[in-house]
Write an enzyme that holds these catalytic residues in place. Sequence first.
Site, PDB file in Angstrom:
ATOM      1  N   LYS A  22       0.861  -1.265  -0.040  1.00  0.00           N
ATOM      2  CA  LYS A  22       0.016  -0.239   0.099  1.00  0.00           C
ATOM      3  C   LYS A  22       0.921   1.232  -0.050  1.00  0.00           C
ATOM      4  CE  LYS A  22      -3.931   2.096   2.200  1.00  0.00           C
ATOM      5  NZ  LYS A  22      -3.426   3.307   2.021  1.00  0.00           N
ATOM      6  N   ASP A  24       1.810   5.340  -0.055  1.00  0.00           N
ATOM      7  CA  ASP A  24       1.217   6.582   0.723  1.00  0.00           C
ATOM      8  C   ASP A  24       1.409   7.656  -0.338  1.00  0.00           C
ATOM      9  OD1 ASP A  24       0.162   8.123   2.481  1.00  0.00           O
ATOM     10  OD2 ASP A  24       1.936   8.517   3.873  1.00  0.00           O
ATOM     11  N   GLU A 169       3.450   1.694   4.839  1.00  0.00           N
ATOM     12  CA  GLU A 169       1.960   2.211   5.246  1.00  0.00           C
ATOM     13  C   GLU A 169       1.170   0.839   5.293  1.00  0.00           C
ATOM     14  OE1 GLU A 169      -1.626   5.018   4.141  1.00  0.00           O
ATOM     15  OE2 GLU A 169      -0.362   4.573   2.583  1.00  0.00           O
TER      16      GLU A 169
END
Length: 320
Positions: A22, A24, A169
């Site tokens: 994931k 950011d 993240e």
Amino acid sequence: MLATPGTLPPAAQDARWAYETKQDGQRVVVYLAGDGSVVLRARSGEEITGAYPELRPLGAALGVTPAVLDGEILALDANGRADFQLLQPRMGLAHAPARAARLAAQSPVHLVLFDVMHLGGRSLLPLSYARRRGELEALGLEGPFWSTPAAMVGHGAQALRATREHGLEGLVCKRLDSVYEPGVRSRFWIKIRNMRSADVVVGGWVPGKGRLLASGLPGAVLVGQRAAGRLRYVGNVGTGWSEPEREQLAGLLRAAVSDVCPFDPVPQVAGARWVRPRLVGEVRYSTRTRAGMLRQPSWLRLRPDLTPEESAADLPDEPV
């Protein structure tokens, strides 16, 4: 297509899912017309091409083949990790080409590509994630400011653990047989954010709105941590309470009201009400900014077992 917050798929279904880091950054749809041009659009639909001039050469990467790609624009720190705070000066510069060019020369962004929706005049939306991913990887889109990071099939627990160990993240889990659903927050894509916790001192609050305002309940509490002998403001927390917890906290705040701001320096918070800094709570958050501010904090619980002096944190000497 958007991901739904959740947890890892059951172990028995692990092999039916792919796992991606994931990121950011700023989500972006990339339009390659096949004539050497590139158009970048944010989730809102706004064109943001001008904010990122270093990505213009991507327009020629596929020659005359048109494509629509899905990805995320990142600003990387010295350790190669995405830092949203570093990206913020670049966002909003779509109509400021001179400034965007200067910042691009100083600190270029990096675009990670993770899906392809249209290719060579064909819509790939009805295809499975596994087939779309195969088409994307076959394009070989690796360049000075863009790349196609690998996705791991299966081994979800191992992938999530790796993101935590490397301070990333979180993780996005994608069903291998999922079609692409534009604009849909789908349960076939699951996002898991790595959250941290911290002990903080409550130094003030701001009134809520609507019903909360009428009842005198707080909309958010203002919190800080001890550093270098002073209480440094690290953010406001407005989520995570049940109604009984909010009412309990309101009573504690009323009993500690003060005319003096306990934070040094005084934060510029509209409508702030100050209290004596004696309440300690635990909050959950995603990351910190370079100034030590908590990102996406939510309330966990009061910590009556801790004194305010036990909320010390390793913060920068001065806000930046």
